[in-house]
Design a protein around this motif. Sequence first.
Motif, PDB file in Angstrom:
ATOM      1  N   THR A  90     -16.080   3.487  -0.325  1.00  0.00           N
ATOM      2  CA  THR A  90     -14.862   4.203   0.068  1.00  0.00           C
ATOM      3  C   THR A  90     -14.036   3.350   1.032  1.00  0.00           C
ATOM      4  O   THR A  90     -12.816   3.247   0.887  1.00  0.00           O
ATOM      5  N   LEU A  91     -14.707   2.707   1.977  1.00  0.00           N
ATOM      6  CA  LEU A  91     -13.998   1.840   2.924  1.00  0.00           C
ATOM      7  C   LEU A  91     -13.265   0.721   2.182  1.00  0.00           C
ATOM      8  O   LEU A  91     -12.079   0.473   2.434  1.00  0.00           O
ATOM      9  N   SER A  92     -13.940   0.080   1.216  1.00  0.00           N
ATOM     10  CA  SER A  92     -13.286  -1.020   0.496  1.00  0.00           C
ATOM     11  C   SER A  92     -12.146  -0.494  -0.378  1.00  0.00           C
ATOM     12  O   SER A  92     -11.104  -1.132  -0.485  1.00  0.00           O
ATOM     13  N   TYR A  93     -12.332   0.689  -0.968  1.00  0.00           N
ATOM     14  CA  TYR A  93     -11.259   1.272  -1.800  1.00  0.00           C
ATOM     15  C   TYR A  93     -10.029   1.605  -0.968  1.00  0.00           C
ATOM     16  O   TYR A  93      -8.898   1.367  -1.376  1.00  0.00           O
ATOM     17  N   VAL A  94     -10.266   2.201   0.192  1.00  0.00           N
ATOM     18  CA  VAL A  94      -9.145   2.613   1.045  1.00  0.00           C
ATOM     19  C   VAL A  94      -8.371   1.390   1.527  1.00  0.00           C
ATOM     20  O   VAL A  94      -7.141   1.386   1.552  1.00  0.00           O
ATOM     21  N   LEU A  95      -9.116   0.327   1.850  1.00  0.00           N
ATOM     22  CA  LEU A  95      -8.442  -0.895   2.313  1.00  0.00           C
ATOM     23  C   LEU A  95      -7.623  -1.530   1.198  1.00  0.00           C
ATOM     24  O   LEU A  95      -6.575  -2.117   1.445  1.00  0.00           O
ATOM     25  N   SER A  96      -8.104  -1.394  -0.046  1.00  0.00           N
ATOM     26  CA  SER A  96      -7.364  -2.034  -1.144  1.00  0.00           C
ATOM     27  C   SER A  96      -6.295  -1.116  -1.736  1.00  0.00           C
ATOM     28  O   SER A  96      -5.494  -1.556  -2.552  1.00  0.00           O
ATOM     29  N   GLY A  97      -6.289   0.149  -1.335  1.00  0.00           N
ATOM     30  CA  GLY A  97      -5.194   1.034  -1.745  1.00  0.00           C
ATOM     31  C   GLY A  97      -5.443   1.852  -2.988  1.00  0.00           C
ATOM     32  O   GLY A  97      -4.516   2.267  -3.675  1.00  0.00           O
ATOM     33  N   LYS A  98      -6.703   2.107  -3.287  1.00  0.00           N
ATOM     34  CA  LYS A  98      -7.026   2.931  -4.464  1.00  0.00           C
ATOM     35  C   LYS A  98      -6.577   4.376  -4.254  1.00  0.00           C
ATOM     36  O   LYS A  98      -6.669   4.905  -3.143  1.00  0.00           O
ATOM     37  N   VAL A 123      -5.958   9.073   4.236  1.00  0.00           N
ATOM     38  CA  VAL A 123      -6.298   8.645   5.590  1.00  0.00           C
ATOM     39  C   VAL A 123      -5.870   9.761   6.536  1.00  0.00           C
ATOM     40  O   VAL A 123      -4.693  10.087   6.622  1.00  0.00           O
ATOM     41  N   THR A 124      -6.833  10.377   7.207  1.00  0.00           N
ATOM     42  CA  THR A 124      -6.511  11.515   8.064  1.00  0.00           C
ATOM     43  C   THR A 124      -6.373  11.124   9.536  1.00  0.00           C
ATOM     44  O   THR A 124      -5.839  11.881  10.328  1.00  0.00           O
ATOM     45  N   ASP A 125      -6.885   9.917   9.857  1.00  0.00           N
ATOM     46  CA  ASP A 125      -6.715   9.437  11.237  1.00  0.00           C
ATOM     47  C   ASP A 125      -7.071   7.950  11.297  1.00  0.00           C
ATOM     48  O   ASP A 125      -7.747   7.438  10.413  1.00  0.00           O
ATOM     49  N   GLY A 126      -6.599   7.283  12.332  1.00  0.00           N
ATOM     50  CA  GLY A 126      -6.975   5.891  12.545  1.00  0.00           C
ATOM     51  C   GLY A 126      -6.042   4.902  11.870  1.00  0.00           C
ATOM     52  O   GLY A 126      -5.021   5.286  11.293  1.00  0.00           O
ATOM     53  N   SER A 127      -6.411   3.615  11.955  1.00  0.00           N
ATOM     54  CA  SER A 127      -5.523   2.573  11.454  1.00  0.00           C
ATOM     55  C   SER A 127      -6.312   1.387  10.914  1.00  0.00           C
ATOM     56  O   SER A 127      -7.493   1.213  11.213  1.00  0.00           O
ATOM     57  N   ALA A 128      -5.636   0.583  10.100  1.00  0.00           N
ATOM     58  CA  ALA A 128      -6.216  -0.681   9.620  1.00  0.00           C
ATOM     59  C   ALA A 128      -5.091  -1.701   9.526  1.00  0.00           C
ATOM     60  O   ALA A 128      -4.067  -1.450   8.887  1.00  0.00           O
ATOM     61  N   ASP A 175      -0.136   1.485   4.890  1.00  0.00           N
ATOM     62  CA  ASP A 175       1.180   1.927   4.434  1.00  0.00           C
ATOM     63  C   ASP A 175       1.676   1.137   3.223  1.00  0.00           C
ATOM     64  O   ASP A 175       2.678   1.483   2.628  1.00  0.00           O
ATOM     65  N   MET A 176       0.953   0.055   2.879  1.00  0.00           N
ATOM     66  CA  MET A 176       1.441  -0.825   1.810  1.00  0.00           C
ATOM     67  C   MET A 176       0.970  -0.363   0.431  1.00  0.00           C
ATOM     68  O   MET A 176      -0.078   0.259   0.300  1.00  0.00           O
ATOM     69  N   GLU A 177       1.745  -0.747  -0.610  1.00  0.00           N
ATOM     70  CA  GLU A 177       1.306  -0.566  -1.991  1.00  0.00           C
ATOM     71  C   GLU A 177       0.185  -1.587  -2.237  1.00  0.00           C
ATOM     72  O   GLU A 177       0.137  -2.631  -1.576  1.00  0.00           O
ATOM     73  N   PRO A 178      -0.690  -1.294  -3.232  1.00  0.00           N
ATOM     74  CA  PRO A 178      -1.800  -2.231  -3.501  1.00  0.00           C
ATOM     75  C   PRO A 178      -1.332  -3.674  -3.712  1.00  0.00           C
ATOM     76  O   PRO A 178      -1.952  -4.608  -3.198  1.00  0.00           O
ATOM     77  N   GLU A 179      -0.205  -3.867  -4.429  1.00  0.00           N
ATOM     78  CA  GLU A 179       0.248  -5.251  -4.689  1.00  0.00           C
ATOM     79  C   GLU A 179       0.786  -5.908  -3.414  1.00  0.00           C
ATOM     80  O   GLU A 179       0.699  -7.127  -3.254  1.00  0.00           O
TER      81      GLU A 179
END
Length: 251
Positions: free
Chosen positions: A44-52, A57-62, A71-75
């Motif tokens: 889940t962590l890797s998916y969220v970072l890659s934008g799946k 995201v209910t809290d926090g930042s990356a 906030d970015m699109e996957p591309e």
Amino acid sequence: MLEIKNLHVALEEEDKQILKGVDLTVDAGQVHAIMGPNGSGKSTLSYVLSGKDGYEVTDGSATLDGEDILDMEPEERAAAGLFLAFQYPVEIPGVGNMTFLRTAVNAQRKARGEDEMSAGDFLKFIRAKAKELQIDADMLKRPVNVGFSGGEKKRNEILQMAMLEPKMCILDETDSGLDVDAMKLVAEGVNALRSEGRSFLVITHYQRLLDHIKPDVVHIMANGRIIKSGGPELALEVENNGYADLLAEVA
Ligand code: ADP
Ligand code: MG
Ligand code: MG
């Protein structure tokens, strides 16, 4: 390089919290490993970072190099230098591996505002990378992953990674289902790509991968959080004792 703070993630479909406050900082040039029981939220962590899709995201930042990636699109994330190697690489019948890689490289260049690579330059580039990673030229002509062995698929992921020259590489159980020799090839591929400006997050179940990819930091994830971080010895401890002791410690 990568800074994750208090990351909370829920499933969009059901009201289920998966990540419950992940904190993780990976400096430039470092290799971090994440281990942990099944279902702890590593993928889940890797998916969220890659934008799946499908996660909220209910809290926090990356951030990647200080830029908010959530906030970015996957591309856009890919253009910013993020790369995710999949646990189960997809087969794409009818699309040649070379064509696929050329499209990916040029899409990334376009997103960065750079010119497309000419056919000749691309050919030189891919041949050099394939040689570096000891990948057979024949593999470049075949349809993406179709009929590839487990080891070839993983090596192809490493080739994609080499071609896209990312800053931050995330490998989610890239070693699963591999025999020892294939696992060594993946490790050698990663080691060949290690550099001062490139960081890795390696998710694995097996300490033996970490014998070949020597991580700077090992994290243990359980129940949506990182419960312990340490050096490579932490992976050995887990290999020998399992997760029970660590889980009890935290509880
Ligand atoms: P890990 O990679 O550590 O094994 P995952 O990130 O795959 O863990 O899963 C974490 C938890 O979230 C598990 O309980 C899993 O069942 C649940 N989960 C993840 N994605 C979904 C989904 N799309 N639908 C339902 N449950 C999910
Ligand atoms: Mg799993
Ligand atoms: Mg997983």
